[in-house]
Design a protein around this motif. Structure first.
Motif, PDB file in Angstrom:
ATOM      1  N   ARG A 192     -11.608   0.935 -21.033  1.00 30.54           N
ATOM      2  CA  ARG A 192     -10.724   2.097 -20.823  1.00 30.54           C
ATOM      3  C   ARG A 192     -10.332   2.737 -22.151  1.00 30.54           C
ATOM      4  NH1 ARG A 192      -6.962  -0.113 -15.775  1.00 30.54           N
ATOM      5  NH2 ARG A 192      -8.473   0.450 -14.169  1.00 30.54           N
ATOM      6  N   ARG A 193     -10.364   1.939 -23.225  1.00 28.42           N
ATOM      7  CA  ARG A 193     -10.028   2.513 -24.536  1.00 28.42           C
ATOM      8  C   ARG A 193     -11.289   2.973 -25.292  1.00 28.42           C
ATOM      9  NH1 ARG A 193      -7.102  -0.903 -27.974  1.00 28.42           N
ATOM     10  NH2 ARG A 193      -7.568  -2.800 -26.866  1.00 28.42           N
ATOM     11  N   GLY A 194     -12.399   3.017 -24.569  1.00 31.33           N
ATOM     12  CA  GLY A 194     -13.648   3.543 -25.146  1.00 31.33           C
ATOM     13  C   GLY A 194     -14.302   2.589 -26.138  1.00 31.33           C
ATOM     14  N   LYS A 195     -13.931   1.275 -26.073  1.00 28.56           N
ATOM     15  CA  LYS A 195     -14.478   0.337 -27.058  1.00 28.56           C
ATOM     16  C   LYS A 195     -15.672  -0.459 -26.529  1.00 28.56           C
ATOM     17  CE  LYS A 195     -10.358  -0.318 -29.823  1.00 28.56           C
ATOM     18  NZ  LYS A 195      -9.358  -1.240 -30.340  1.00 28.56           N
ATOM     19  N   ASP A 253     -22.997  -6.172 -16.278  1.00 30.68           N
ATOM     20  CA  ASP A 253     -22.933  -6.370 -14.819  1.00 30.68           C
ATOM     21  C   ASP A 253     -21.493  -6.236 -14.333  1.00 30.68           C
ATOM     22  OD1 ASP A 253     -25.604  -6.724 -14.720  1.00 30.68           O
ATOM     23  OD2 ASP A 253     -25.561  -8.904 -14.419  1.00 30.68           O
ATOM     24  N   VAL A 254     -20.553  -6.835 -15.087  1.00 30.99           N
ATOM     25  CA  VAL A 254     -19.147  -6.766 -14.662  1.00 30.99           C
ATOM     26  C   VAL A 254     -18.653  -5.320 -14.787  1.00 30.99           C
ATOM     27  CG1 VAL A 254     -16.793  -7.551 -15.152  1.00 30.99           C
ATOM     28  CG2 VAL A 254     -18.696  -9.184 -15.271  1.00 30.99           C
ATOM     29  N   LEU A 255     -18.949  -4.684 -15.923  1.00 36.04           N
ATOM     30  CA  LEU A 255     -18.463  -3.306 -16.149  1.00 36.04           C
ATOM     31  C   LEU A 255     -19.043  -2.347 -15.108  1.00 36.04           C
ATOM     32  CD1 LEU A 255     -18.593  -3.083 -20.045  1.00 36.04           C
ATOM     33  CD2 LEU A 255     -16.555  -2.941 -18.600  1.00 36.04           C
ATOM     34  N   TYR A 260     -17.653   1.193 -14.591  1.00 37.26           N
ATOM     35  CA  TYR A 260     -17.663   1.658 -15.983  1.00 37.26           C
ATOM     36  C   TYR A 260     -19.104   1.678 -16.503  1.00 37.26           C
ATOM     37  CZ  TYR A 260     -12.732   0.498 -15.526  1.00 37.26           C
ATOM     38  OH  TYR A 260     -11.442   0.428 -15.078  1.00 37.26           O
ATOM     39  N   ALA A 261     -19.303   2.421 -17.591  1.00 40.91           N
ATOM     40  CA  ALA A 261     -20.654   2.479 -18.172  1.00 40.91           C
ATOM     41  C   ALA A 261     -20.943   1.189 -18.933  1.00 40.91           C
ATOM     42  CB  ALA A 261     -20.738   3.676 -19.123  1.00 40.91           C
ATOM     43  N   ALA A 262     -22.206   0.804 -18.939  1.00 43.10           N
ATOM     44  CA  ALA A 262     -22.617  -0.387 -19.710  1.00 43.10           C
ATOM     45  C   ALA A 262     -22.694  -0.021 -21.198  1.00 43.10           C
ATOM     46  CB  ALA A 262     -23.974  -0.853 -19.216  1.00 43.10           C
ATOM     47  N   HIS A 340      -8.000  -3.234  -8.330  1.00 43.32           N
ATOM     48  CA  HIS A 340      -7.052  -2.457  -9.150  1.00 43.32           C
ATOM     49  C   HIS A 340      -7.608  -2.173 -10.552  1.00 43.32           C
ATOM     50  CE1 HIS A 340      -6.491  -6.704  -9.797  1.00 43.32           C
ATOM     51  NE2 HIS A 340      -5.877  -6.452 -10.942  1.00 43.32           N
ATOM     52  N   LEU A 341      -8.692  -2.869 -10.944  1.00 44.51           N
ATOM     53  CA  LEU A 341      -9.253  -2.627 -12.282  1.00 44.51           C
ATOM     54  C   LEU A 341     -10.481  -1.712 -12.244  1.00 44.51           C
ATOM     55  CD1 LEU A 341      -8.889  -6.082 -14.100  1.00 44.51           C
ATOM     56  CD2 LEU A 341      -7.380  -4.098 -14.175  1.00 44.51           C
ATOM     57  N   ARG A 342     -10.803  -1.212 -11.045  1.00 41.32           N
ATOM     58  CA  ARG A 342     -11.970  -0.308 -10.939  1.00 41.32           C
ATOM     59  C   ARG A 342     -11.697   0.998 -11.668  1.00 41.32           C
ATOM     60  NH1 ARG A 342     -15.454  -2.319  -7.266  1.00 41.32           N
ATOM     61  NH2 ARG A 342     -16.848  -0.583  -7.653  1.00 41.32           N
ATOM     62  N   GLN A 343     -12.763   1.601 -12.152  1.00 42.65           N
ATOM     63  CA  GLN A 343     -12.659   2.919 -12.788  1.00 42.65           C
ATOM     64  C   GLN A 343     -11.990   3.881 -11.806  1.00 42.65           C
ATOM     65  OE1 GLN A 343     -12.753   4.874 -15.311  1.00 42.65           O
ATOM     66  NE2 GLN A 343     -14.777   5.746 -15.590  1.00 42.65           N
TER      67      GLN A 343
END
Ligand SMILES: NC(=O)C1=CN([C@@H]2O[C@H](COP(=O)(O)OP(=O)(O)OC[C@H]3O[C@@H](n4cnc5c(N)ncnc54)[C@H](OP(=O)(O)O)[C@@H]3O)[C@@H](O)[C@H]2O)C=CC1
Ligand SMILES: CC(C)=CCC[C@@H](C)[C@H]1CC[C@H]2C3=C(CC[C@]12C)[C@@]1(C)CCC(=O)C[C@@H]1CC3
Length: 345
Positions: A192-195, A253-255, A260-262, A340-343
């Motif tokens: 989420r912080r683009g890292k 796989d988790v992201l 979220y993008a890999a 709750h952690l989904r994009q």
């Protein structure tokens, strides 16, 4: 003359039973017909059949009631690695474990199963298919690991058939699963912080990630095989999914599972490690003035950019261990458990 009540084989205590692994262990023990006392510094849930005892494990008087009439103790409490507090790790993992052992002896506990860590042999450089006979790390990667080494030695050395206390240590690696407060939340926070755009190194390093139910299975097998005539007394056992995976494939796989993008862009390992070291030094020097916790610590970079996977043949041979959940199913169940952690959530 006082007659001592022989503790029931199905009464056990879980120290750290409010934590991520501890709670999964408690749930499985209840399924298997054990009655369970939990000892923890906090209570995070309620379950029928579980008696909670709250306190600090460094306090023997607080521990003893949780061990009353108990034949088997699981010790899976530890401060979180991220706390990076040397004094706390030494107090809880070393002095506290001495107290746990003393309390077990005083309470007449027969079996003590410690949750150690495969990282006790990891120094930040490649480990491929490491066996239990690798020497302990001479330069552990952080205070957490340094004190996990001492903790494991204490518990294994306490194994004494004459005194009636049998011990064994389980060394899991990269535990993941529903309700884990570390791995997935840290990963999502970084995304989420683009890292999470970058892959450290060439992305081919293999690592063990172990689904929590397999770790629980290993603990229960160890407890049930721990007998005076058994070769497992005083021994450590690797417990993994037995499916080493590329660190960055697992992360992807988790992201991707959470929307979220890999990570795509490669950064040289030595460069990122050097930067992390510099940041860590800076944080140390500036600690009296400002407090900041860098996302990129040398320890995390080493975990993300080296091979570290372990052989669990010894657990298969001596405990009859076999993972009960595959990596693919473990990832699917984990992703599903964090809506709750989904994009976009
Ligand atoms: N997670 C992983 O990937 C791995 C974990 N391990 C080991 O597995 C074990 C369990 O880890 P995990 O479930 O992830 O950790 P958690 O932090 O989720 O659980 C540990 C529990 O112990 C409690 N605790 C901490 N200090 C004390 C204390 N002084 N007295 C009583 N209770 C205390 C914690 O409370 P609080 O939260 O308030 O601190 C927490 O409830 C640990 O020993 C860890 O070293 C080994 C390898 C990998
Ligand atoms: C197998 C094993 C011991 C896994 C370690 C679990 C955690 C230490 C990792 C979980 C999320 C990871 C993560 C990073 C490092 C290792 C973790 C904390 C980074 C900080 C590495 C540098 C980045 O590019 C961001 C990563 C965020 C997630």
């Amino acid at each position: 003359m006082t007659t001592r009540v022989r503790p029931s084989n199905k009464r056990c205590a879980v120290i750290g039973g409010s934590g991520f692994l501890g709670r999964h262990l408690v749930e499985k023990l209840l399924d298997r017909g054990y009655s369970v006392s939990v000892f923890d510094i906090r209570q995070s849930y309620e379950l029928p059949g579980v008696a909670f005892h709250l306190g600090d494990l460094c306090d023997k008087q607080a521990l003893l009631p949780a061990m009353k009439d108990v034949s088997l103790v699981f010790h899976c409490a530890s401060p979180a690695p991220a706390s990076d507090d040397r004094g706390l790790f030494e107090r809880v993992n070393i002095q506290g474990t001495r107290i746990v052992i003393q309390a077990c002896i005083e309470a007449g506990v027969q079996k003590l199963v410690l949750t150690s860590s495969a990282s006790v042999v990891f120094e930040g450089t490649d480990i491929k298919n490491g066996r239990e006979d690798l020497p302990y790390a001479k330069k552990p990667i952080d205070y957490y690991t340094e004190t996990k080494i001492e903790q494991e030695k204490l518990v294994l050395e306490a194994c004494d058939k004459e005194k009636g206390l049998l011990t064994v240590a389980i060394r899991p690696h990269g535990i993941f699963g529903p309700r884990d407060p570390q791995l997935v939340p840290i990963l999502v926070d970084a995304a989420r912080r683009g890292k999470m755009k970058f892959i450290i190194g060439d992305g081919t390093n293999l690592v063990d990630f172990t689904f929590v139910e397999n770790v629980v299975h290993g603990h229960i097998l160890a407890a049930e095989h721990l007998r005076p005539d058994s070769p497992i007394c005083g021994q450590p056992y690797h417990i993994t999914n037995d499916e080493p995976v590329k660190f960055w494939d697992f992360m992807s796989d988790v992201l991707v599972g959470l929307g979220y993008a890999a990570p795509r862009y490669h950064l040289p390992y030595a460069l990122v490690y050097g930067l992390a070291l510099l940041l860590w030094l800076l944080a140390l020097i500036l600690r009296p003035l400002v407090s900041f916790k860098p996302t990129f610590t040398p320890m995390r970079v080493a975990l993300a950019g080296t091979h570290h996977y372990y052989n669990c043949e010894r657990a298969k041979q001596d405990l009859g261990y076999k993972p009960v959940v595959s990596l693919k199913d473990g990832i699917a169940r984990t992703v599903q458990s964090y809506p709750h952690l989904r994009q976009g959530a």
